[in-house]
Design an enzyme around this catalytic site. Structure first.
Site, mmCIF file in Angstrom:
data_model
loop_
_atom_site.group_PDB
_atom_site.id
_atom_site.type_symbol
_atom_site.label_atom_id
_atom_site.label_comp_id
_atom_site.label_asym_id
_atom_site.label_seq_id
_atom_site.Cartn_x
_atom_site.Cartn_y
_atom_site.Cartn_z
ATOM 1 N N TYR A 55 14.796 -16.873 -10.857
ATOM 2 C CA TYR A 55 13.853 -16.845 -9.736
ATOM 3 C C TYR A 55 12.441 -17.219 -10.192
ATOM 4 O O TYR A 55 11.941 -16.720 -11.197
ATOM 5 C CB TYR A 55 13.812 -15.462 -9.080
ATOM 6 C CG TYR A 55 12.746 -15.372 -8.014
ATOM 7 C CD1 TYR A 55 12.901 -16.054 -6.810
ATOM 8 C CD2 TYR A 55 11.570 -14.656 -8.225
ATOM 9 C CE1 TYR A 55 11.918 -16.014 -5.837
ATOM 10 C CE2 TYR A 55 10.587 -14.605 -7.257
ATOM 11 C CZ TYR A 55 10.767 -15.285 -6.063
ATOM 12 O OH TYR A 55 9.783 -15.255 -5.102
ATOM 13 N N HIS A 85 0.414 -22.188 -0.011
ATOM 14 C CA HIS A 85 -0.017 -20.787 0.078
ATOM 15 C C HIS A 85 -1.533 -20.646 0.195
ATOM 16 O O HIS A 85 -2.031 -19.522 0.334
ATOM 17 C CB HIS A 85 0.477 -20.017 -1.145
ATOM 18 C CG HIS A 85 1.947 -19.690 -1.105
ATOM 19 N ND1 HIS A 85 2.913 -20.634 -0.888
ATOM 20 C CD2 HIS A 85 2.605 -18.505 -1.252
ATOM 21 C CE1 HIS A 85 4.105 -20.064 -0.912
ATOM 22 N NE2 HIS A 85 3.946 -18.773 -1.123
ATOM 23 N N ASN A 197 0.831 -14.560 -7.894
ATOM 24 C CA ASN A 197 1.480 -13.271 -7.708
ATOM 25 C C ASN A 197 0.648 -12.226 -8.440
ATOM 26 O O ASN A 197 0.327 -12.403 -9.619
ATOM 27 C CB ASN A 197 2.881 -13.335 -8.306
ATOM 28 C CG ASN A 197 3.923 -12.635 -7.452
ATOM 29 O OD1 ASN A 197 4.934 -12.199 -7.962
ATOM 30 N ND2 ASN A 197 3.686 -12.522 -6.167
ATOM 31 N N TYR A 282 -25.635 23.551 7.039
ATOM 32 C CA TYR A 282 -24.647 23.094 6.055
ATOM 33 C C TYR A 282 -25.062 21.806 5.342
ATOM 34 O O TYR A 282 -24.753 21.604 4.174
ATOM 35 C CB TYR A 282 -23.298 22.858 6.725
ATOM 36 C CG TYR A 282 -22.582 24.097 7.193
ATOM 37 C CD1 TYR A 282 -23.079 25.366 6.936
ATOM 38 C CD2 TYR A 282 -21.394 23.999 7.909
ATOM 39 C CE1 TYR A 282 -22.426 26.503 7.376
ATOM 40 C CE2 TYR A 282 -20.725 25.122 8.354
ATOM 41 C CZ TYR A 282 -21.240 26.375 8.096
ATOM 42 O OH TYR A 282 -20.588 27.497 8.531
ATOM 43 N N ARG A 285 -27.217 23.195 2.634
ATOM 44 C CA ARG A 285 -26.628 24.246 1.807
ATOM 45 C C ARG A 285 -25.333 23.818 1.132
ATOM 46 O O ARG A 285 -25.041 24.233 0.005
ATOM 47 C CB ARG A 285 -26.365 25.475 2.696
ATOM 48 C CG ARG A 285 -25.952 26.679 1.920
ATOM 49 C CD ARG A 285 -25.508 27.888 2.739
ATOM 50 N NE ARG A 285 -25.699 27.824 4.158
ATOM 51 C CZ ARG A 285 -24.926 28.473 5.029
ATOM 52 N NH1 ARG A 285 -23.910 29.204 4.590
ATOM 53 N NH2 ARG A 285 -25.151 28.410 6.316
ATOM 54 N N PHE A 333 3.840 -6.432 -7.720
ATOM 55 C CA PHE A 333 2.840 -7.041 -6.841
ATOM 56 C C PHE A 333 2.524 -6.180 -5.638
ATOM 57 O O PHE A 333 1.567 -6.454 -4.906
ATOM 58 C CB PHE A 333 3.342 -8.404 -6.357
ATOM 59 C CG PHE A 333 4.741 -8.355 -5.795
ATOM 60 C CD1 PHE A 333 5.033 -7.685 -4.630
ATOM 61 C CD2 PHE A 333 5.781 -8.980 -6.474
ATOM 62 C CE1 PHE A 333 6.319 -7.639 -4.128
ATOM 63 C CE2 PHE A 333 7.081 -8.940 -5.977
ATOM 64 C CZ PHE A 333 7.349 -8.260 -4.800
ATOM 65 N N GLU A 418 10.074 -9.599 2.922
ATOM 66 C CA GLU A 418 8.950 -8.767 2.474
ATOM 67 C C GLU A 418 8.607 -7.825 3.624
ATOM 68 O O GLU A 418 7.687 -8.051 4.405
ATOM 69 C CB GLU A 418 7.785 -9.677 2.068
ATOM 70 C CG GLU A 418 8.188 -10.582 0.908
ATOM 71 C CD GLU A 418 7.370 -11.853 0.795
ATOM 72 O OE1 GLU A 418 6.371 -12.001 1.525
ATOM 73 O OE2 GLU A 418 7.734 -12.717 -0.033
#
Length: 514
Positions: A55, A85, A197, A282, A285, A333, A418
């Site tokens: 792959y 991409h 990646n 507050y 304090r 990833f 995915e």
């Protein structure tokens, strides 16, 4: 001259990351990294020569992983991967963030699990040192399968495609490479995938958020202490014994810082006896409790992000199994740790601003602060800090929406291959807006508190705070009557953003950050 940073893969420190964020120092890769890099690249060449399907090396990507690619098209496969991409959108990441992205990508690839040639890493180093910052759009990643789109835009520059900033000037990548004497690369098997990646973009954006959160925390300590004295509040709640019996480390350390910030204040001494108030609100304090908790989660995020900055997060990875190299597909990833870190930083940034906004509200309210209404002489004809507080309130409210965790969202991509993503890139990217908002709030508080101190003259505040007050007054004069206020706010915000507000008290914060 600026010292060269020699990058030892897997051993980056937060101090080195902060330095790269702050300044474009020269970068060199440790020589001992090269044999490991070359061995990993040789393993990829052996896999290609053997012909077995692996792959990302000789197959398609994602749902196309079953598609076998002929050897004579492997270079085209990698180039096509980058071009297809490169689909990012939105504003470009800053040079500071781009430097972090490139630094971490170099460090990750140089660990020798990604199968890229030394040429690839050397080209990235050359781009970095030439001041060539790839034009990387900030939007387009879901924080799983790596930051594919933004890292593709980074890789385009190595190919001589698209645009870059060279020493701050936008130009075509080809022109910049020629000017720097850098040859465009032709990607070999696995190299395009290894480059795009990974979690480097989301991690760089989160590191930006971390470093800004650190500055905001320090500034919030200073402005909060100044507000305490302006409102003639009590330092009794900072007593070490109170915090030791609870045991929270950030709270204990925060209380110690507040004690030092307000020590030897003549304003405090003036109301030690005869003050009718029993307890402060507050926002005065409980500062150690709130800011200490913020400190703790900021440091927790820092630990996560430092690990990620040194991590190998591409896929697949190459490992030695005896004399053989094996390719293992995994999911490093997936940026869930980064998303969680970014989300906790968002909480801290929002809370630092939220409690500061409450102190501004206290200071402008004469019934609570004892100061002139809206902190201005002749209230009525002058509105003073009335609407500056509205701005602070608007930004504090905006931060509440922005603080909604990005990590709880997910959306399936790549035809459901995915099917769970981290949204880390968005979670980290929104920290910039939040930091800008909180810097404005603290800047307004700083001006309001300084105004309150001036109304107590000739009494002086603590020495540390007098220094901060004087520093502010160099850019922002006393508000004696209504004037164009926005430039003053921007000046005070700039002090916060640049870390100048806490610089005068630097020795108090040396233990704040890992």
């Amino acid at each position: 001259m600026t010292m060269t940073l020699t990058l030892k893969p897997g051993a980056l420190t937060l101090a080195e990351l902060r330095a790269v964020w702050n300044e474009a120092a020269p970068l060199a890769l440790a020589r001992e990294a090269y044999p490991v890099i070359e061995a990993s690249a040789a393993a990829v060449r052996a896999i290609v020569a053997k012909g077995d399907a692996a792959y990302g090396i000789n197959t398609g990507f994602g749902l196309l992983a079953k598609t076998r690619i002929p050897d004579d098209k492997l270079e085209q496969l990698q180039r096509n991967l980058i071009l297809s991409h490169s689909v990012g959108t939105g504003e470009l990441v800053s040079d500071a963030v781009c430097r972090l992205i490139m630094l971490m990508k170099i460090g990750s690839l140089a660990r020798g699990y990604s199968g890229v040639r030394p040429l690839i890493i050397d080209t990235l180093v050359a781009l970095y040192n030439a001041g060539i910052m790839p034009a990387i759009p900030a939007k387009g990643s879901v924080g799983a399968s790596g930051d594919l789109a933004p890292l593709s835009h980074m890789t385009l520059a190595m190919l001589g495609v698209g645009q870059v900033r060279m020493n701050g000037v936008m130009m075509d990548a080809t022109e910049a490479l020629q000017a720097a004497g850098i040859a465009p690369v032709v990607l070999a098997a696995k190299e395009g995938l290894a480059l795009i990646n990974g979690t480097q973009v989301s991690t760089a954006l989160a590191l930006y958020g971390l470093f800004m959160a650190e500055r905001l925390l320090e500034a919030g300590f200073v402005s909060g202490a100044l507000s305490l004295d302006a409102a003639k509040g009590s330092d009794a709640p900072f007593d070490a014994r109170v915090h030791e019996v609870r045991g929270q480390p950030g709270q204990i350390a925060a209380a110690a810082i507040y004690r030092q910030l307000v020590a030897d204040s003549a304003i405090r001494a003036s109301h030690l006896v005869g003050d009718e108030r029993v307890q402060d609100p507050y926002c005065l304090r409980c500062q150690p409790q709130v800011m200490g908790a913020c400190w703790d989660i900021i440091n927790n995020a820092a630990r996560t992000l430092l690990i990620e900055a040194n991590a190998v997060t591409d896929n697949p990875l190459l490992f030695k199994d005896g004399e053989l190299s094996v390719v293992v597909s995994g999911g490093n990833f997936h940026a869930e740790p980064v998303a969680f870190a970014a989300d906790t930083l968002a909480l801290a940034i929002a809370e630092i601003g939220s409690i500061a906004e409450r102190r501004i509200a206290l200071l402008i309210d004469a019934t609570l602060s004892g100061l002139p209404p809206f902190l201005v002489p002749e209230p009525g004809v002058n509105s003073g800090f009335m609407i500056a507080h509205v701005t602070a309130a608007a930004l504090a409210s905006e931060n509440k929406s922005l603080a909604h965790p990005g990590s709880v969202d997910t959306i399936p991509t790549s035809a459901n291959q995915e099917d769970h993503v981290s949204m880390a890139t968005y979670a980290a990217r929104r920290l910039d807006d939040m930091a800008q908002n909180t810097a404005v709030i603290i800047g307004i508080e700083l001006m309001a508190a300084a105004q309150g101190i001036d109304f107590h003259r000739p009494l002086t505040t603590a020495p540390h705070l007098e220094h901060v007050h004087a520093q502010l007054r160099q850019s922002v004069p006393f508000f004696d009557a209504d004037r164009f206020f926005a430039p003053d706010i921007e000046a005070a915000k700039g002090m916060v953003m640049r870390g100048e507000l806490s610089a005068s008290c630097r020795e108090l914060f040396t233990s704040l950050h890992p």
